[in-house]
Design an enzyme around this catalytic site. Structure first.
Site, short mmCIF file in Angstrom:
data_model
loop_
_atom_site.label_atom_id
_atom_site.label_comp_id
_atom_site.label_asym_id
_atom_site.label_seq_id
_atom_site.Cartn_x
_atom_site.Cartn_y
_atom_site.Cartn_z
N GLY A 1 -10.41 8.53 6.22
CA GLY A 1 -11.22 9.16 6.26
C GLY A 1 -12.77 8.66 6.88
N LYS B 1 0.84 -1.28 -0.52
CA LYS B 1 0.23 -0.26 -0.06
C LYS B 1 1.12 1.23 0.19
CE LYS B 1 -3.39 2.57 2.45
NZ LYS B 1 -3.03 3.35 3.80
#
Ligand SMILES: CC(=O)[C@@H](O)[C@H](O)COP(=O)(O)O
Length: 254
Positions: free
Chosen positions: A181, A92
């Site tokens: 988020g 990632k």
């Protein structure tokens, strides 16, 4: 669903930072039913191999991340070390461009993605909803994109939902994972309802009052959102439209 030719059932990718205890983390992993667990190489440094072994016992798939990197060099070196430690080509890629928003640096991310793809990595790039950056990441070798919902750890949900919808339309056949988020299961449902393939999240579960229960809630929410997407949402109208037909109403004029 497939990421880099790997078949997966769960559409939830789980982060491992900030849990109240290792035991709660492991229970939350199980409750989430996530198959992919993202881990930071820096965490490996802090807890030695114990932390890795703990997660390895869950038999989930590792997705090492470059969290905390700010330059191409740092991210590439971190990815190379992570490949050795976690024995996977998956990475990632997270290169932070701004200290307050933790917004990804798009230029550095594209450059690092190109280098890592050439070295045989299968890159999961943390990006924004910018279409051109998305295009460049695909050209660099990425087979999927991970746009942010909102700044990492902010819990604000989908801050630019119209931009994310456009992104979904534009990259029709590319797996799109919302990364960062997401603060509540309702926000995860919203992302899934508009057609995103999966969600990577950490803080909303780790910092809830009961991470195990919250992991279960997110698992079910993501599933519900996906089913709703497949079922097809009704179109919104500006005016009311009676759901019960007028046919059969009593005729009071007689
Ligand atoms: C763990 C990880 O990879 C985070 O950087 C990720 O972006 C998750 O963000 P949230 O903590 O906002 O869910």
């Amino acid at each position: 669903m497939q990421f880099y030719n790997q078949n997966l059932h769960s559409r939830l990718l789980l982060g491992t930072a900030g849990y109240p205890s290792p035991d709660i983390l492991i229970q939350a992993i199980h409750a989430s039913e996530a198959e992919i667990i993202t881990v930071s190489l820096r965490r490996e440094g802090v807890g030695g191999s114990e932390f890795r072994q703990l997660i390895a016992k869950t038999k989930k798939r590792f997705l090492p991340n470059t969290a905390g990197c700010h330059t191409v060099k740092e991210a590439v070196t971190t990815a190379q070390m992570a490949r050795e430690v976690f024995e996977t080509n998956w990475i990632k890629l997270e290169i932070i461009g701004h200290a307050d928003t933790l917004q990804p640096d798009p230029f550095a991310t594209v450059e690092a993605a190109r280098i890592l793809s050439k070295e045989g990595f299968e890159v999961f790039p943390y990006t924004t909803e910018d279409l051109i950056v998305g295009e460049k990441l695909l050209e660099a070798g990425c087979q999927l994109l991970m746009p942010w919902g909102a700044p990492i750890g902010s819990g604000q949900g989908l801050r630019n939902i119209e931009g994310l919808k456009t992104m979904r339309q534009y990259f029709k056949n590319i797996p799109l994972i919302i990364d960062a988020g997401i603060g509540a299961p309702s926000q995860a449902i919203q992302a899934m309802e508009i057609g995103f393939d999966a969600i990577l999240l950490n803080t909303a579960i780790a910092k809830s009052k009961n991470p195990i229960l919250m992991a279960d809630a997110f698992n079910k929410a993501i599933l519900a959102g996906r089913i709703a997407y497949k079922a097809g949402l009704m179109e919104k109208r500006n005016m009311a439209y009676a759901s019960t037909p007028a046919y059969g109403l009593a005729d009071l004029s007689l």
